[in-house]
Design a protein around this motif. Structure first.
Motif, PDB file in Angstrom:
ATOM      1  N   ALA A   1       0.849  -1.350   0.086  1.00  0.00           N
ATOM      2  CA  ALA A   1       0.196   0.002  -0.052  1.00  0.00           C
ATOM      3  C   ALA A   1       0.675   1.179   0.116  1.00  0.00           C
ATOM      4  CB  ALA A   1      -0.967  -0.054   1.285  1.00  0.00           C
ATOM      5  N   THR A   2       2.016   1.270   0.658  1.00  0.00           N
ATOM      6  CA  THR A   2       2.871   2.534   0.873  1.00  0.00           C
ATOM      7  C   THR A   2       4.043   2.610   0.074  1.00  0.00           C
ATOM      8  OG1 THR A   2       3.959   1.437   2.825  1.00  0.00           O
ATOM      9  CG2 THR A   2       1.593   2.623   3.209  1.00  0.00           C
ATOM     10  N   GLY A   3       4.668   1.165  -0.229  1.00  0.00           N
ATOM     11  CA  GLY A   3       5.867   1.225  -0.837  1.00  0.00           C
ATOM     12  C   GLY A   3       7.284   1.318   0.197  1.00  0.00           C
ATOM     13  N   VAL A   4       6.788   1.371   1.341  1.00  0.00           N
ATOM     14  CA  VAL A   4       7.683   1.535   2.621  1.00  0.00           C
ATOM     15  C   VAL A   4       8.566  -0.055   2.490  1.00  0.00           C
ATOM     16  CG1 VAL A   4       8.099   1.625   4.800  1.00  0.00           C
ATOM     17  CG2 VAL A   4       6.577   3.244   3.873  1.00  0.00           C
ATOM     18  N   PRO A   5       9.797  -0.097   2.754  1.00  0.00           N
ATOM     19  CA  PRO A   5      10.444  -1.090   2.561  1.00  0.00           C
ATOM     20  C   PRO A   5      10.374  -1.812   4.147  1.00  0.00           C
ATOM     21  CG  PRO A   5      11.906   0.530   2.056  1.00  0.00           C
ATOM     22  CD  PRO A   5      10.603   1.246   2.429  1.00  0.00           C
ATOM     23  N   LEU A   6      10.187  -3.270   4.259  1.00  0.00           N
ATOM     24  CA  LEU A   6       9.891  -3.726   5.617  1.00  0.00           C
ATOM     25  C   LEU A   6      11.160  -4.660   5.694  1.00  0.00           C
ATOM     26  CD1 LEU A   6       6.413  -4.424   4.883  1.00  0.00           C
ATOM     27  CD2 LEU A   6       7.138  -2.526   6.319  1.00  0.00           C
TER      28      LEU A   6
END
Length: 82
Positions: free
Chosen positions: A50-55
């Motif tokens: 949804a956000t493209g934030v690396p996890l």
């Protein structure tokens, strides 16, 4: 900006994009099959769909985790819990 970068990565034949889940979140797993340097293992970066934030960043065929991305607040830093 992230969406455009992800679309570019999806066009590269060296990058495989696969949907998945991580801790109940929808994610995208981007795997580079050809190591950049001889002797290196393939690497996978897991991003929030949804956000493209690396996890998470994993390397090797066994998926061993190298880095896990966490978010902290300024209050956490002040308490020394990060």
């Amino acid at each position: 900006m992230r969406a455009g970068a992800l679309r570019l990565l999806d066009q590269m034949p060296e990058v495989k994009v696969a949907p998945g889940t991580l801790d109940g979140k929808q994610v995208l797993n981007l795997t580079v099959g050809m190591p950049a340097m001889p002797g290196e293992s393939p690497q996978t970066i897991t991003i929030d769909a949804a956000t493209g934030v690396p996890l998470k960043l994993s390397n090797g065929s066994d998926g061993s985790t190298t880095f896990v991305v966490t978010r902290i607040s300024l209050a956490d830093v002040k308490k020394g819990s990060f």
